[in-house]
Write a protein that holds these residues in place. Structure first.
Motif, mmCIF file in Angstrom:
data_model
loop_
_atom_site.group_PDB
_atom_site.id
_atom_site.type_symbol
_atom_site.label_atom_id
_atom_site.label_comp_id
_atom_site.label_asym_id
_atom_site.label_seq_id
_atom_site.Cartn_x
_atom_site.Cartn_y
_atom_site.Cartn_z
ATOM 1 N N ASN A 92 31.408 -19.043 -11.995
ATOM 2 C CA ASN A 92 32.252 -19.815 -11.075
ATOM 3 C C ASN A 92 32.954 -18.897 -10.065
ATOM 4 O OD1 ASN A 92 33.369 -22.145 -9.975
ATOM 5 N ND2 ASN A 92 35.163 -22.066 -11.310
ATOM 6 N N ILE A 93 32.168 -18.064 -9.415
ATOM 7 C CA ILE A 93 32.703 -17.110 -8.450
ATOM 8 C C ILE A 93 31.800 -17.089 -7.221
ATOM 9 C CG2 ILE A 93 31.463 -15.196 -9.552
ATOM 10 C CD1 ILE A 93 33.700 -13.347 -8.691
ATOM 11 N N ASP A 94 32.382 -16.987 -6.059
ATOM 12 C CA ASP A 94 31.620 -16.956 -4.817
ATOM 13 C C ASP A 94 31.136 -15.533 -4.550
ATOM 14 O OD1 ASP A 94 30.517 -17.272 -2.349
ATOM 15 O OD2 ASP A 94 32.402 -17.612 -1.278
ATOM 16 N N LEU A 95 29.827 -15.327 -4.618
ATOM 17 C CA LEU A 95 29.252 -14.013 -4.363
ATOM 18 C C LEU A 95 28.636 -13.926 -2.968
ATOM 19 C CD1 LEU A 95 27.613 -13.120 -7.802
ATOM 20 C CD2 LEU A 95 29.835 -12.426 -6.889
ATOM 21 N N GLY A 96 29.110 -14.764 -2.066
ATOM 22 C CA GLY A 96 28.642 -14.693 -0.687
ATOM 23 C C GLY A 96 28.937 -13.335 -0.097
ATOM 24 N N GLY A 97 28.060 -12.891 0.797
ATOM 25 C CA GLY A 97 28.228 -11.568 1.385
ATOM 26 C C GLY A 97 27.742 -10.449 0.485
ATOM 27 N N PRO A 144 36.510 -21.689 -21.138
ATOM 28 C CA PRO A 144 35.962 -21.167 -19.881
ATOM 29 C C PRO A 144 35.734 -19.665 -19.944
ATOM 30 C CG PRO A 144 38.300 -21.644 -19.646
ATOM 31 C CD PRO A 144 37.896 -22.170 -20.979
ATOM 32 N N ILE A 145 34.594 -19.234 -19.442
ATOM 33 C CA ILE A 145 34.272 -17.811 -19.359
ATOM 34 C C ILE A 145 34.208 -17.445 -17.887
ATOM 35 C CG2 ILE A 145 32.551 -16.034 -19.858
ATOM 36 C CD1 ILE A 145 31.724 -17.663 -22.287
ATOM 37 N N ARG A 146 35.041 -16.507 -17.493
ATOM 38 C CA ARG A 146 35.099 -16.113 -16.088
ATOM 39 C C ARG A 146 34.950 -14.606 -15.962
ATOM 40 N NH1 ARG A 146 40.706 -18.190 -14.128
ATOM 41 N NH2 ARG A 146 41.248 -17.385 -16.204
ATOM 42 N N PHE A 147 34.396 -14.189 -14.851
ATOM 43 C CA PHE A 147 34.342 -12.763 -14.542
ATOM 44 C C PHE A 147 35.639 -12.433 -13.809
ATOM 45 C CE2 PHE A 147 33.298 -9.007 -12.041
ATOM 46 C CZ PHE A 147 32.661 -8.221 -12.986
ATOM 47 N N THR A 148 36.485 -11.640 -14.441
ATOM 48 C CA THR A 148 37.808 -11.374 -13.874
ATOM 49 C C THR A 148 37.900 -10.005 -13.209
ATOM 50 O OG1 THR A 148 38.533 -10.605 -16.055
ATOM 51 C CG2 THR A 148 38.957 -12.910 -15.497
ATOM 52 N N GLY A 149 36.749 -9.307 -13.134
ATOM 53 C CA GLY A 149 36.742 -8.044 -12.411
ATOM 54 C C GLY A 149 36.564 -8.279 -10.924
ATOM 55 N N LYS A 150 36.344 -7.193 -10.194
ATOM 56 C CA LYS A 150 36.147 -7.303 -8.759
ATOM 57 C C LYS A 150 34.780 -7.905 -8.450
ATOM 58 C CE LYS A 150 39.137 -3.399 -7.544
ATOM 59 N NZ LYS A 150 39.219 -2.073 -6.877
ATOM 60 N N LYS A 151 34.744 -8.683 -7.371
ATOM 61 C CA LYS A 151 33.491 -9.349 -6.988
ATOM 62 C C LYS A 151 32.376 -8.332 -6.764
ATOM 63 C CE LYS A 151 32.584 -11.226 -2.824
ATOM 64 N NZ LYS A 151 32.626 -12.175 -1.680
#
Length: 282
Positions: A241-246, A199-206
């Motif tokens: 796999n991160i919610d970028l809503g807003g 799995p590759i995830r963005f682990t920084g701040k949204k």
């Protein structure tokens, strides 16, 4: 009539701007817009029954420029409805072939109407009285007809051709973006197959990813600049796999802070540092 029409068109465009053309409910949405635009054109037709154009120029302007704007949008959404309801199920390759076939049909229309297309796009006016005044249509000429537009008091025949040109140009953009989305979805599926093990995830701040997303879209380097920020944010959300809503609120906050491109500046610093460290290891 110009003031009335401008108000109607502004209302229609406001409704269209709120539509996500690539959402799952596009069939229902496009059908709803077809019915809405049919109603708008019917109201406009009724108003025209008692309206007397002040001059030939005003009548020509209405049938050459104004009415085709609305009719073109109607034809555009009708075509989307037809294309999406008849879209085959199956692999992405099958759907891709189907969409390319629809694009080919647009090219066929262009080639079949090349003379008129060149006349309209070059802003010629020499034949306007023949093309855009009612009662001047020569039935020996091949002019298109449509189920939406049969009233001779509300049509010159060629206003429909202009509407088709406008509709096809919008449809070309829609279909090309549809292909791009299909390719994007295929890429995501391939990546998901790989990332089930790694799995590759963005682990920084949204907000950092949002800043990066806006920068990439602004650069024009994504799909040659032919992509909306909303589409790209959905893509980044799916990839990481991160919610970028807003994201828009985050963008406004980004504009108001002292260091507007803090994350991009940090990336540049990190990359420069890595390059210096690599040089020192040699």
């Amino acid at each position: 009539m110009k003031e009335v029409f401008d108000k109607i068109l502004a209302q229609v465009n406001e409704e269209i701007d709120k539509i996500d053309l690539y959402d799952f409910d596009i069939i229902e949405t496009s059908l709803s817009m077809v019915l809405r635009l049919q109603s708008v054109l019917t109201d406009l037709r009724n108003q025209l029954q008692t309206y007397v154009f002040s001059s030939k120029e005003e009548e020509i302007f209405f049938f050459k420029n104004q009415k085709p704007e609305l009719l073109g949008r109607l034809l555009y959404f009708y075509k989307i409805y037809r294309i999406e309801t008849q879209c085959p199920t199956g692999s992405n390759e099958v759907i891709r072939l189907y969409i390319n076939k629809e694009l080919d049909s647009l090219t066929y229309f262009f080639n079949r109407n090349l003379d008129f297309y060149q006349y309209y796009r070059s802003h010629s006016t020499i034949h306007d009285e023949h093309y855009f005044l009612r009662g001047r249509t020569d039935i020996r000429l091949c002019t298109d007809s449509a189920q939406f537009d049969k009233d001779p008091n509300f049509s010159t025949g060629y206003d429909y051709k202009v509407a088709k040109i406008l509709a096809n140009e919008m449809l070309r953009i829609y279909l090309n973006k549809r292909l791009q989305k299909l390719e994007c979805d295929s890429y995501i599926e391939d990546k998901q197959t790989v990332t089930t093990k790694i799995p590759i995830r963005f682990t920084g701040k949204k907000n950092a990813l949002i800043e990066l997303g806006y920068a990439l879209v602004s650069s024009g380097d994504i799909n040659h600049g032919n992509i909306e920020i909303k589409e790209f944010m959905k893509y980044l959300s799916s990839i990481f796999n991160i919610d970028l809503g807003g994201y828009y609120d985050a963008y406004i906050a980004m504009k108001e802070r002292k260091d507007q491109t803090a994350y991009l500046n940090l990336l540049a610093e990190k990359l420069s540092k890595r390059m210096r460290e690599d040089d020192n290891k040699r």
